[in-house]
Design a protein around this motif. Structure first.
Motif, mmCIF file in Angstrom:
data_model
loop_
_atom_site.group_PDB
_atom_site.id
_atom_site.type_symbol
_atom_site.label_atom_id
_atom_site.label_comp_id
_atom_site.label_asym_id
_atom_site.label_seq_id
_atom_site.Cartn_x
_atom_site.Cartn_y
_atom_site.Cartn_z
ATOM 1 N N ASN A 97 0.825 -1.210 0.000
ATOM 2 C CA ASN A 97 0.000 0.000 0.000
ATOM 3 C C ASN A 97 0.861 1.263 0.000
ATOM 4 O O ASN A 97 0.445 2.315 0.487
ATOM 5 C CB ASN A 97 -0.966 0.023 1.196
ATOM 6 N N SER A 98 2.062 1.153 -0.563
ATOM 7 C CA SER A 98 2.979 2.294 -0.624
ATOM 8 C C SER A 98 2.633 3.183 -1.810
ATOM 9 O O SER A 98 2.625 2.737 -2.954
ATOM 10 C CB SER A 98 4.423 1.794 -0.759
ATOM 11 N N SER A 99 2.378 4.458 -1.526
ATOM 12 C CA SER A 99 2.066 5.390 -2.612
ATOM 13 C C SER A 99 3.252 5.566 -3.548
ATOM 14 O O SER A 99 3.077 5.834 -4.742
ATOM 15 C CB SER A 99 1.646 6.745 -2.037
ATOM 16 N N GLY A 131 -6.566 1.612 -2.455
ATOM 17 C CA GLY A 131 -5.318 1.794 -1.716
ATOM 18 C C GLY A 131 -5.024 3.234 -1.360
ATOM 19 O O GLY A 131 -5.890 4.107 -1.419
ATOM 20 N N SER A 132 -3.779 3.489 -1.019
ATOM 21 C CA SER A 132 -3.387 4.779 -0.466
ATOM 22 C C SER A 132 -3.512 5.938 -1.437
ATOM 23 O O SER A 132 -3.598 7.088 -1.027
ATOM 24 C CB SER A 132 -1.940 4.708 0.061
#
Length: 202
Positions: A97-99, A131-132
């Motif tokens: 979920n890393s932008s 997600g993010s």
């Protein structure tokens, strides 16, 4: 050493492809010929060699080397490499979920899109879909762009989940992106010119 070993990168590429096919399957020989062609700057060979290192087929698995070859191929305009790198970062995004990973995926997909890869628009839409970095507006715009690459017809289906006040702008934005896509000729590689050798091996 054969004539092929000595220099014709197109013949090396075709042999590398041949050894990926079911009837002639030999990963080590395939890698051998891809390496010869890649060393001469062949973009398709760089892509397939990168995949071989990532998958550990014909060579010891090595993510660093694999990504290095894919990056070189992408910088030279390989749509397949851009798509593969985008997919890898999209997978990392789903896992973490890393932008940062999401934006890297989108960057690769956008480059592929501008080289004529219409399906990359759907991948961008999907990345924005959750997600993010979830962004309903961007997801809808890119979904509409993908539909345009398939039909070239005006569509409103992609905007049904947006507030009414945003729909006209979203449609304009989608057409602006599509116009960039439609004004460019898709990039061609050597393998695109000799499709009979290009059975699906991804």
């Amino acid at each position: 050493m054969t004539t092929t070993d000595k220099g014709d990168y197109r013949a090396q590429l075709i042999l590398g492809m041949a050894y990926l096919q079911k009837d002639f399957k030999d990963d080590a020989k395939s890698v051998h010929y891809f390496k010869l062609a890649a060393d001469q700057g062949d973009v398709d060979a760089m892509y397939f060699l990168g995949r071989a290192y990532l998958d550990g087929k014909g060579v010891p698995q090595n993510t660093t080397i694999g990504e290095s070859y894919l990056t070189k191929a992408s910088e030279a305009g390989s749509i397949a490499a851009l798509r593969e790198l985008g997919n890898r970062h999209a997978d990392f995004y789903r896992e973490s979920n890393s932008s940062v990973e999401a934006l890297k995926a989108i960057q690769y997909y956008e480059k592929a899109f501008l080289l004529g890869e219409g399906s990359a628009a759907l991948m961008i839409s999907s990345t924005y879909g959750s997600g993010s970095i979830s962004d309903k507006y961007s997801a809808a715009v890119w979904n509409a762009v993908f539909q345009l690459t398939k039909t070239s017809q005006k569509t409103t289906d992609a905007f049904q989940l947006l507030p009414v006040a945003q729909r006209d702008k979203a449609m304009m934005d989608s057409y602006a992106l599509y116009s960039k896509y439609s004004s460019l000729k898709p990039a061609k590689s050597f393998l695109d010119e000799v499709r009979k050798y290009r059975k699906h091996v991804e």
